[in-house]
Motif scaffolding. Structure first.
Motif, mmCIF file in Angstrom:
data_model
loop_
_atom_site.group_PDB
_atom_site.id
_atom_site.type_symbol
_atom_site.label_atom_id
_atom_site.label_comp_id
_atom_site.label_asym_id
_atom_site.label_seq_id
_atom_site.Cartn_x
_atom_site.Cartn_y
_atom_site.Cartn_z
ATOM 1 N N TRP A 263 43.883 31.873 50.174
ATOM 2 C CA TRP A 263 43.335 31.913 48.812
ATOM 3 C C TRP A 263 44.281 31.251 47.814
ATOM 4 C CZ3 TRP A 263 45.563 34.826 44.759
ATOM 5 C CH2 TRP A 263 44.845 34.781 43.555
ATOM 6 N N ARG B 68 29.647 31.466 48.040
ATOM 7 C CA ARG B 68 30.295 32.096 46.890
ATOM 8 C C ARG B 68 31.733 31.630 46.703
ATOM 9 N NH1 ARG B 68 28.990 38.277 48.192
ATOM 10 N NH2 ARG B 68 29.224 37.403 50.291
ATOM 11 N N HIS C 34 32.880 30.244 43.126
ATOM 12 C CA HIS C 34 33.961 30.812 42.309
ATOM 13 C C HIS C 34 35.014 29.752 42.005
ATOM 14 C CE1 HIS C 34 32.432 34.817 42.196
ATOM 15 N NE2 HIS C 34 32.509 35.004 43.500
ATOM 16 N N ARG C 35 35.251 28.851 42.945
ATOM 17 C CA ARG C 35 36.165 27.731 42.675
ATOM 18 C C ARG C 35 35.692 26.936 41.464
ATOM 19 N NH1 ARG C 35 36.073 22.823 45.324
ATOM 20 N NH2 ARG C 35 33.853 22.992 44.831
ATOM 21 N N GLY D 42 33.880 28.009 39.025
ATOM 22 C CA GLY D 42 34.115 28.827 37.838
ATOM 23 C C GLY D 42 35.568 28.818 37.416
ATOM 24 N N LEU D 43 36.486 28.884 38.383
ATOM 25 C CA LEU D 43 37.916 28.851 38.089
ATOM 26 C C LEU D 43 38.319 27.526 37.451
ATOM 27 C CD1 LEU D 43 39.116 30.527 41.398
ATOM 28 C CD2 LEU D 43 39.618 31.405 39.099
ATOM 29 N N GLN E 220 37.499 35.744 32.338
ATOM 30 C CA GLN E 220 36.570 35.107 33.273
ATOM 31 C C GLN E 220 37.317 34.527 34.468
ATOM 32 O OE1 GLN E 220 33.799 32.264 31.498
ATOM 33 N NE2 GLN E 220 33.850 33.397 29.568
ATOM 34 N N HIS F 64 36.762 35.565 38.452
ATOM 35 C CA HIS F 64 36.474 34.614 39.529
ATOM 36 C C HIS F 64 37.551 34.677 40.611
ATOM 37 C CE1 HIS F 64 32.918 32.580 38.049
ATOM 38 N NE2 HIS F 64 33.483 32.339 36.882
ATOM 39 N N ARG G 245 37.216 37.897 42.782
ATOM 40 C CA ARG G 245 36.046 37.843 43.666
ATOM 41 C C ARG G 245 36.219 36.781 44.756
ATOM 42 N NH1 ARG G 245 31.367 37.429 39.296
ATOM 43 N NH2 ARG G 245 33.132 36.658 38.058
ATOM 44 N N GLN G 246 36.889 35.688 44.428
ATOM 45 C CA GLN G 246 37.149 34.669 45.455
ATOM 46 C C GLN G 246 38.132 35.193 46.494
ATOM 47 O OE1 GLN G 246 39.575 31.108 44.659
ATOM 48 N NE2 GLN G 246 37.816 29.861 45.285
ATOM 49 N N ASN H 182 36.414 37.196 49.082
ATOM 50 C CA ASN H 182 35.283 36.571 49.744
ATOM 51 C C ASN H 182 35.318 36.913 51.250
ATOM 52 O OD1 ASN H 182 33.196 34.378 48.898
ATOM 53 N ND2 ASN H 182 33.861 33.732 50.942
#
Length: 337
Positions: A230, A283, A287-288, A290-291, A320, A324, A327-328, A331
């Motif tokens: 990650w 997902r 999320h990537r 979003g980051l 935010q 992200h 949650r990433q 995963n």
């Protein structure tokens, strides 16, 4: 670093200098991996890329660049050069201390890896000189703090940094082979032997990881695999976003490039880690996205004058980003075997 060297801001993505538990590293039991270790040592001694890195090879740019394009290229060179020099210092220290601890074979192996890293840093430094930038790398390393990490962290993170470096270089090479008009500097011609070195170094760290089975087994191995995959993927995604001008200069789609590097590195990590991310679950890359969006918005805000509205926007974006990231991190993963 001299005052004429730009592009090295102090932020989380700036390359660092590291050290680790060298006394513990000296206790590595190689017997279970003796055959693979000996084969890799012999391969490093053979130095197959020796003749590929000709110090007399011209590295001048082949075409003029706009000021913005020139800055993007120089930023890539500076950060890459510091990163390679950081690897050289770590491997050099490990080599010296392991030889002092009566582990001559391991000491030689790290000495040969330091040779490769110095060779890479030297080529990047030569390209910088041609851009009118001079880096005093020894002085820079003396001014920047050295970060200490446990041995397990170094084995996991260096394995991944070498493998992700391999895929980054080989994918750029393949792209430029198909789009030769974007190869604006001879430096890119060295990316093939470069990626071979990165791949070989990754294989060495894989062997060292297998010599410490408790680092890759059970809950500990699963947690370390999750965290380092990650963190390395997050760092890569943000770095690619920050250097988007450079990749666009090469004619590359930064999002697709990041996708390809993450997917290939995650697949390669099956050879070393007990679990890897399940990237068929969309997902992780969502999320990537979003980051990266939050990161780019925060960078844009940083250029604006202070205001209460700007402060609230910054706080909201950081929340935010954290959402992200968490949650990433969690995963779904899947077993490597």
């Amino acid at each position: 670093m001299t005052s004429s060297a730009p592009h090295l801001r102090e932020d989380l993505l700036t390359p660092r200098f590291y050290t680790t538990e060298i006394e513990k590293a000296a206790k590595t039991n190689l017997e279970g991996a003796r055959q693979r270790f000996d084969a890799l040592l012999a391969e490093m001694q053979a130095d197959h890329n020796r003749d590929h890195f000709d110090r007399r090879a011209p590295l001048d740019r082949l075409q003029a660049l706009s000021q913005e394009e020139k800055e993007a290229y120089e930023s890539y060179l500076v950060r890459s050069c510091v990163s390679e020099f950081s690897g050289f210092l770590l491997f050099k220290e490990l080599s010296r201390r392991l030889k002092e601890a009566q582990r001559p074979e391991m000491g030689e192996l790290f000495q040969l890896m330091a040779r490769d890293e110095a060779r890479h840093a030297g080529f990047l430094n030569r390209a910088l000189v041609l851009e009118g930038i001079e880096l005093d790398l020894p002085q820079l390393s003396g001014r920047r703090p050295v970060t200490w990490f446990p041995l397990s962290w170094v084995l996991y993170s260096v394995y991944l940094s070498e493998k992700i470096g391999y895929w980054r270089y080989i994918l750029i090479k393949r792209h430029l082979d198909g789009h030769p008009g974007n190869r604006f500097a001879p430096l890119f011609d060295f990316f093939e032997p470069w990626c071979q070195d990165e791949n070989r170094h990754g294989d060495i760290f894989n062997v060292l990881l297998q010599c410490w089975p408790k680092m890759t087994q059970g809950l500990r191995g699963q947690l370390l695999s999750r965290f380092f995959l990650w963190s390395v993927f997050l760092t890569h995604s943000l770095t690619v976003a920050e250097r988007s001008d450079f990749y666009e200069l090469l004619g590359m789609d930064t999002r697709h490039f990041d996708d390809a590097v993450i997917e290939a590195t995650n697949r390669t990590a099956r050879q070393a880690f007990p679990v890897v991310f399940n990237l068929s679950d969309d997902r992780f890359l969502a999320h990537r996205d979003g980051l990266v969006h939050c990161f780019q918005q925060l960078q844009a805000l940083a250029t604006q004058d202070w205001s209460l509205q700007r402060s609230f926007q910054s706080i909201a974006l950081k929340l935010q980003f954290a959402g992200h990231a968490i949650r990433q991190l969690f995963n779904p993963m899947e077993a490597s075997q």
